[in-house]
Write an enzyme that holds these catalytic residues in place. Structure first.
Site, PDB file in Angstrom:
ATOM      1  N   ASN A   1       0.841  -1.203   0.000  1.00  0.00           N
ATOM      2  CA  ASN A   1       0.000   0.000   0.000  1.00  0.00           C
ATOM      3  C   ASN A   1       0.872   1.248   0.000  1.00  0.00           C
ATOM      4  OD1 ASN A   1       0.671  -0.688   2.703  1.00  0.00           O
ATOM      5  ND2 ASN A   1      -1.041   0.453   3.523  1.00  0.00           N
TER       6      ASN A   1
ATOM      7  N   GLU B   1       0.381   5.282   0.512  1.00  0.00           N
ATOM      8  CA  GLU B   1      -0.542   6.343   0.928  1.00  0.00           C
ATOM      9  C   GLU B   1      -0.049   7.708   0.474  1.00  0.00           C
ATOM     10  OE1 GLU B   1      -1.174   5.750   5.147  1.00  0.00           O
ATOM     11  OE2 GLU B   1      -2.294   3.883   4.775  1.00  0.00           O
TER      12      GLU B   1
ATOM     13  N   CYS C   1      -4.134   0.546  -2.450  1.00  0.00           N
ATOM     14  CA  CYS C   1      -3.927  -0.662  -1.637  1.00  0.00           C
ATOM     15  C   CYS C   1      -2.821  -1.535  -2.231  1.00  0.00           C
ATOM     16  CB  CYS C   1      -5.210  -1.487  -1.614  1.00  0.00           C
ATOM     17  SG  CYS C   1      -6.584  -0.715  -0.768  1.00  0.00           S
TER      18      CYS C   1
ATOM     19  N   GLU D   1      -2.932  -4.709  -2.871  1.00  0.00           N
ATOM     20  CA  GLU D   1      -3.428  -5.641  -3.890  1.00  0.00           C
ATOM     21  C   GLU D   1      -3.445  -4.983  -5.265  1.00  0.00           C
ATOM     22  OE1 GLU D   1      -4.714  -4.909  -0.955  1.00  0.00           O
ATOM     23  OE2 GLU D   1      -6.123  -6.407  -0.248  1.00  0.00           O
TER      24      GLU D   1
ATOM     25  N   CYS E   1     -10.357  -4.816   0.458  1.00  0.00           N
ATOM     26  CA  CYS E   1     -11.486  -3.873   0.359  1.00  0.00           C
ATOM     27  C   CYS E   1     -12.313  -4.201  -0.888  1.00  0.00           C
ATOM     28  CB  CYS E   1     -10.978  -2.431   0.315  1.00  0.00           C
ATOM     29  SG  CYS E   1     -10.257  -1.954  -1.260  1.00  0.00           S
TER      30      CYS E   1
ATOM     31  N   CYS F   1     -10.642  -3.490  -4.325  1.00  0.00           N
ATOM     32  CA  CYS F   1      -9.634  -4.500  -4.721  1.00  0.00           C
ATOM     33  C   CYS F   1     -10.312  -5.790  -5.176  1.00  0.00           C
ATOM     34  CB  CYS F   1      -8.672  -4.773  -3.574  1.00  0.00           C
ATOM     35  SG  CYS F   1      -7.506  -3.419  -3.306  1.00  0.00           S
TER      36      CYS F   1
HETATM   37  N1  THU Z   1      -5.213  -1.510   2.600  1.00  0.00           N
HETATM   38  C1  THU Z   1      -4.639  -2.360   1.709  1.00  0.00           C
HETATM   39  O1  THU Z   1      -3.559  -2.091   1.172  1.00  0.00           O
HETATM   40  N2  THU Z   1      -5.275  -3.520   1.427  1.00  0.00           N
HETATM   41  C2  THU Z   1      -6.401  -3.941   2.038  1.00  0.00           C
HETATM   42  O2  THU Z   1      -6.872  -5.025   1.746  1.00  0.00           O
HETATM   43  C3  THU Z   1      -7.065  -3.097   3.036  1.00  0.00           C
HETATM   44  C4  THU Z   1      -6.482  -1.750   3.225  1.00  0.00           C
HETATM   45  C5  THU Z   1      -4.498  -0.276   2.932  1.00  0.00           C
HETATM   46  C6  THU Z   1      -5.102   0.999   2.446  1.00  0.00           C
HETATM   47  C7  THU Z   1      -4.529   1.982   3.440  1.00  0.00           C
HETATM   48  O3  THU Z   1      -3.224   2.341   3.011  1.00  0.00           O
HETATM   49  C8  THU Z   1      -4.384   1.189   4.714  1.00  0.00           C
HETATM   50  O4  THU Z   1      -4.408  -0.175   4.335  1.00  0.00           O
HETATM   51  C9  THU Z   1      -5.455   1.455   5.743  1.00  0.00           C
HETATM   52  O5  THU Z   1      -6.709   1.292   5.212  1.00  0.00           O
END
Ligand code: THU
Length: 157
Positions: free
Chosen positions: A62, A64, A73, A75, A112, A115
């Site tokens: 991920n 940000e 994310c 994935e 999520c 994804c």
């Molecule tokens: N996140 C992911 O990378 N994958 C997931 O399946 C759930 C959430 C990340 C997005 C964000 O950077 C952090 O986790 C918190 O939501």
């Protein structure tokens, strides 16, 4: 009126040592991928690894951003890179893991909705099932296809 039911079957393992060698390799790649996570806001470090039909493993994490919606994310990082770099290869599996404060979370990280939708489309594009391995330090869940984590997939257009 008819009452209908959708049932989902999945496997639960206690540790990555119980996985078959290919899944163990994918889980370990996802764990390694958490090291590339950039999550200064959530401090929730997610790693993903996808396997292509040629055996290649692609990692993602991920990423940000201060403008929150601009981040993505783990994935989708992995899937988009894999699909952009190897457009002719199907994604046959994906593993996902989350860590906090350097420790793998006990419960599996569950993808999520966005994804899941992206997984669904690459599964359709690839023309074969994409397995999903959700890795936690306390338990691991394996789903054999995206339909199992996204019932009634939207793929009508
Ligand atoms: N996140 C992911 O990378 N994958 C997931 O399946 C759930 C959430 C990340 C997005 C964000 O950077 C952090 O986790 C918190 O939501």
């Amino acid at each position: 009126m008819t009452s209908k039911e959708i049932k989902i079957a999945y496997l639960e393992y206690e540790s990555i040592d119980q996985l078959d060698p290919a899944d163990k390799e994918l889980a370990e790649a996802a764990i390694k991928a958490t090291e590339g996570s950039y999550a200064p806001y959530s401090k929730f470090n997610v790693g993903a690894a996808v396997r292509l039909d040629n055996g290649l493993i692609i990692k993602g994490s991920n990423q940000e951003n201060a403008a929150y919606p601009s981040g993505t994310c783990a994935e989708r990082t992995a899937m988009f890179y894999a699909a952009a770099t190897y457009p002719d290869n199907a994604i046959t599996g994906i593993a996902v893991v989350a860590s906090q404060n350097g420790q793998i979370c006990e419960n599996p990280a569950t993808p999520c909705g966005a994804c899941r939708q992206v997984m669904a489309q690459y599964q359709t594009k690839g023309g074969r099932p994409m397995s999903i391995l959700l890795v936690g330090s306390g338990r691991i869940w394996k789903f054999s296809k995206v339909d199992d984590i996204l019932p009634l997939i939207f793929d009508s257009i």
